[in-house]
Design an enzyme around this catalytic site. Structure first.
Site, PDB file in Angstrom:
ATOM      1  N   CYS A 258       0.910  -1.165   0.000  1.00 28.56           N
ATOM      2  CA  CYS A 258       0.000   0.000   0.000  1.00 28.56           C
ATOM      3  C   CYS A 258       0.933   1.195   0.000  1.00 28.56           C
ATOM      4  CB  CYS A 258      -0.901   0.005   1.231  1.00 28.56           C
ATOM      5  SG  CYS A 258      -2.053  -1.366   1.284  1.00 28.56           S
ATOM      6  N   GLY A 262       4.494   6.931  -1.392  1.00 33.07           N
ATOM      7  CA  GLY A 262       5.769   6.235  -1.495  1.00 33.07           C
ATOM      8  C   GLY A 262       6.897   6.703  -0.614  1.00 33.07           C
ATOM      9  N   LYS A 264       7.547   5.855   2.429  1.00 30.45           N
ATOM     10  CA  LYS A 264       8.141   4.716   3.146  1.00 30.45           C
ATOM     11  C   LYS A 264       8.895   3.810   2.165  1.00 30.45           C
ATOM     12  CE  LYS A 264       4.972   4.718   7.029  1.00 30.45           C
ATOM     13  NZ  LYS A 264       3.748   5.371   6.488  1.00 30.45           N
ATOM     14  N   ASP A 280       0.251  -0.351  -5.356  1.00 30.85           N
ATOM     15  CA  ASP A 280      -0.856   0.409  -4.772  1.00 30.85           C
ATOM     16  C   ASP A 280      -2.033   0.287  -5.714  1.00 30.85           C
ATOM     17  OD1 ASP A 280      -0.985   2.749  -2.404  1.00 30.85           O
ATOM     18  OD2 ASP A 280      -2.523   2.958  -3.955  1.00 30.85           O
ATOM     19  N   ASP A 306      -4.052  -4.668  -6.435  1.00 22.49           N
ATOM     20  CA  ASP A 306      -4.928  -4.706  -5.267  1.00 22.49           C
ATOM     21  C   ASP A 306      -4.276  -5.623  -4.233  1.00 22.49           C
ATOM     22  OD1 ASP A 306      -6.908  -5.166  -3.378  1.00 22.49           O
ATOM     23  OD2 ASP A 306      -8.523  -5.162  -4.870  1.00 22.49           O
ATOM     24  N   ASP A 321       1.271  -0.973   4.780  1.00 23.34           N
ATOM     25  CA  ASP A 321       0.950   0.294   5.460  1.00 23.34           C
ATOM     26  C   ASP A 321      -0.492   0.615   5.055  1.00 23.34           C
ATOM     27  OD1 ASP A 321       1.506   2.627   6.941  1.00 23.34           O
ATOM     28  OD2 ASP A 321       2.030   3.736   5.131  1.00 23.34           O
ATOM     29  N   CYS A 374      -1.476   4.687  10.442  1.00 26.09           N
ATOM     30  CA  CYS A 374      -1.277   5.982  11.107  1.00 26.09           C
ATOM     31  C   CYS A 374      -2.517   6.267  11.947  1.00 26.09           C
ATOM     32  CB  CYS A 374      -0.960   7.096  10.117  1.00 26.09           C
ATOM     33  SG  CYS A 374      -2.128   7.237   8.776  1.00 26.09           S
TER      34      CYS A 374
HETATM   35  C1  LIG Z   1      -1.661   4.933   4.420  1.00 27.98           C
HETATM   36  S1  LIG Z   1      -1.613   5.109   2.702  1.00 27.98           S
HETATM   37  C2  LIG Z   1      -0.004   4.548   2.331  1.00 27.98           C
HETATM   38  C3  LIG Z   1       1.071   5.581   2.579  1.00 27.98           C
HETATM   39  C4  LIG Z   1       2.420   5.133   2.045  1.00 27.98           C
HETATM   40  N1  LIG Z   1       2.812   3.851   2.578  1.00 27.98           N
HETATM   41  C5  LIG Z   1       3.526   6.132   2.305  1.00 27.98           C
HETATM   42  O1  LIG Z   1       4.246   6.012   3.296  1.00 27.98           O
HETATM   43  O2  LIG Z   1       3.661   7.078   1.527  1.00 27.98           O
HETATM   44  C6  LIG Z   1      -2.589   3.746   2.178  1.00 27.98           C
HETATM   45  C7  LIG Z   1      -2.533   3.447   0.706  1.00 27.98           C
HETATM   46  O3  LIG Z   1      -3.282   2.246   0.480  1.00 27.98           O
HETATM   47  C8  LIG Z   1      -3.810   2.293  -0.819  1.00 27.98           C
HETATM   48  N2  LIG Z   1      -4.859   1.266  -0.909  1.00 27.98           N
HETATM   49  C9  LIG Z   1      -6.125   1.284  -0.467  1.00 27.98           C
HETATM   50  N3  LIG Z   1      -6.735   0.107  -0.727  1.00 27.98           N
HETATM   51  C10 LIG Z   1      -5.815  -0.688  -1.329  1.00 27.98           C
HETATM   52  C11 LIG Z   1      -5.825  -2.023  -1.829  1.00 27.98           C
HETATM   53  N4  LIG Z   1      -6.919  -2.774  -1.761  1.00 27.98           N
HETATM   54  N5  LIG Z   1      -4.713  -2.486  -2.401  1.00 27.98           N
HETATM   55  C12 LIG Z   1      -3.580  -1.717  -2.481  1.00 27.98           C
HETATM   56  N6  LIG Z   1      -3.512  -0.454  -2.036  1.00 27.98           N
HETATM   57  C13 LIG Z   1      -4.609   0.055  -1.445  1.00 27.98           C
HETATM   58  C14 LIG Z   1      -4.266   3.736  -0.966  1.00 27.98           C
HETATM   59  O4  LIG Z   1      -4.339   4.083  -2.328  1.00 27.98           O
HETATM   60  C15 LIG Z   1      -3.146   4.488  -0.200  1.00 27.98           C
HETATM   61  O5  LIG Z   1      -2.180   4.925  -1.119  1.00 27.98           O
END
Ligand SMILES: C[S@@+](CC[C@H](N)C(=O)[O-])C[C@H]1O[C@@H](n2cnc3c(N)ncnc32)[C@H](O)[C@@H]1O
Length: 436
Positions: A258, A262, A264, A280, A306, A321, A374
């Site tokens: 996730c 980016g 992290k 993502d 996904d 994350d 978070c």
């Molecule tokens: C908390 S943010 C991630 C922040 C990121 N790790 C960073 O440090 O910059 C959660 C992310 O999960 C993605 N997301 C939501 N549902 C998802 C899924 N089913 N599969 C993959 N990514 C997903 C969202 O698009 C979002 O970018």
């Protein structure tokens, strides 16, 4: 565009469903660069402190804000924010706001805004208790000792359901500090990806963040200017702590499932010196990873996927994350507290469970799954992980890595950053080792 008119446009877009950041980036380019800071401060301050401002307005208007014309109410919030928080001189706060309102509302309704704001300036001056940015009592606010929930919801400007769930878990003094923290405008923190001290370019000033050796608060200058001269990312110490918590040595291949936008991913690739695959579900968000990865020359590749149906098996390390309520980062998302509701939390817990289960299948024996949020909420954090470990006897919780700060580690060994103690964002992470 006049900065107060721009703030009003941002509030209007958010009211109609836009996210505050996106509304701001659409509207601010039309504002003189010298006035953008003021426009943003007013708009985001009105969103964060909405309930506090409405309590002031309620005390001097002939009807509650909930029964007002919405455009009028937004002008009143803009004026009230300047009068009570920015301490803009009354003549400027009222005069400039009413002037900007007049061209949008016409004389009659602008006259109403004028009358309410003048009354507000009068009652503010007769109130000695409620100073800016302090959780004091007084004025039209409930006595914090008699009605702590009412006080945290009005002066503290948080929704009642969140206040009640936090009070059921933490001491009143801690919840007060948390609420106060979430009401302050967020700071921008630069995380160095090397051990060298930063040499910022002209016009940029950085201050070390005490307790977080490679983190520096941006005191002056634009983030983009700072980054163009430094091997660094913009990352709060809480997010950096999650990267560090992943461990001393990571098994390859490393997947961040996730990942967008980016930060992290970049941290993992830089800290551990390994290629990272960033996945993502959002193509738009993932696209933001390309430019910084190229600038930093980090071995990062990205693909839309996904995380509930991962196209991978036998990963050495997976960072999940996951999407969450973000209750640890409410100061960064000015409007988020008013969008959250219990049902949204429940839905996210289901999504997180699906993601962590799919990730579990993608990790090979001996590999590591790092689950992080978070959020400050138990259901999304330790309860989610406890339930996962009940379902998957082939995983066990791994102790924290060497160097993890003991004040940020729970009795279970998970990372948990509490904003009122660390002065950072909130964050949670657990290390889950596949043993069979
Ligand atoms: C908390 S943010 C991630 C922040 C990121 N790790 C960073 O440090 O910059 C959660 C992310 O999960 C993605 N997301 C939501 N549902 C998802 C899924 N089913 N599969 C993959 N990514 C997903 C969202 O698009 C979002 O970018």
């Amino acid at each position: 565009m006049n900065p107060r008119a721009a703030a009003h446009r941002i509030l209007g877009e958010v009211r109609r469903g836009a996210l505050s950041d996106r509304a701001a980036s659409r509207i601010l380019p039309a504002v003189d660069p010298a006035d953008r800071g003021l426009a943003l401060d007013i708009a985001f301050g009105c969103l964060r402190l909405r309930a506090r401002l409405d309590t002031w307005i309620r005390a001097c208007a002939d009807r509650p804000p909930s029964r007002m014309d919405r455009a009028v109410r937004d002008w009143l919030r803009i004026g009230a924010y300047q009068l009570t928080e920015l301490r803009t001189p009354d003549h400027a706060a009222v005069g400039e706001t009413v002037g900007a309102a007049r061209s949008a509302l016409g004389r009659g309704r602008a006259g109403y805004v004028n009358a309410v704001l003048r009354a507000l300036a009068r009652i503010r001056d007769t109130d000695s208790g409620a100073g800016p940015n302090a959780l004091a009592g007084g004025g039209p606010f409930p006595d914090p000792d008699v009605d702590p929930v009412g006080h945290l919801c009005s002066w503290g400007s948080h929704p009642e359901w969140l206040v009640r769930r936090w009070l059921a878990r933490w001491a009143l003094a801690d919840v007060r500090r948390l609420v106060e923290h979430q009401n302050r405008p967020p700071v921008v923190v630069v995380r160095m990806l090397t051990d060298e001290d930063p040499a910022p370019p002209d016009g940029v000033e950085l201050e070390p963040v005490p307790g977080w050796p490679r983190s520096f608060r941006l005191e002056k200058g634009l983030p983009a200017t700072a980054l163009s001269h430094l091997r660094a990312v913009i990352q709060d110490p809480a997010a950096s702590a999650v990267v560090d918590y992943a461990g001393g040595r990571l098994e390859e291949p490393v997947l961040d499932v996730c990942a967008a936008p980016g930060t992290k991913t970049l941290g993992l690739a830089a800290e551990y010196g390994l290629p990272v695959v960033a996945l993502d579900i959002s193509h738009r968000r993932l696209a933001r990873l390309g430019a910084p990865a190229r600038r930093l020359e980090l071995p990062v590749s990205a693909a839309v996927a996904d995380a509930r149906r991962l196209p991978v098996a036998a990963a050495g390390t997976v960072l999940a994350d996951v999407p969450c309520t973000g209750t640890g980062v409410l100061r960064r998302r000015a409007d988020a507290r008013w969008r959250l509701e219990q049902r949204g939390l429940d839905d996210l817990v289901v999504l997180q469970r699906e993601i962590v289960d799919a990730c579990a299948a993608a990790v090979r024996r001996g590999g590591l799954l790092v689950y992080s949020t978070c959020s400050l909420e138990r259901e999304e954090n330790e309860e989610q992980v406890d339930a996962f470990l009940d379902r998957r006897s082939d995983y066990r919780r791994e102790p924290p890595p060497a160097g993890a700060r003991s004040d940020c580690v729970t009795s279970r060994g998970d990372l948990f950053m509490r904003p009122w103690l660390t002065g950072t964002d909130g964050a949670y992470a657990a290390r889950l080792r596949r043993i069979a």
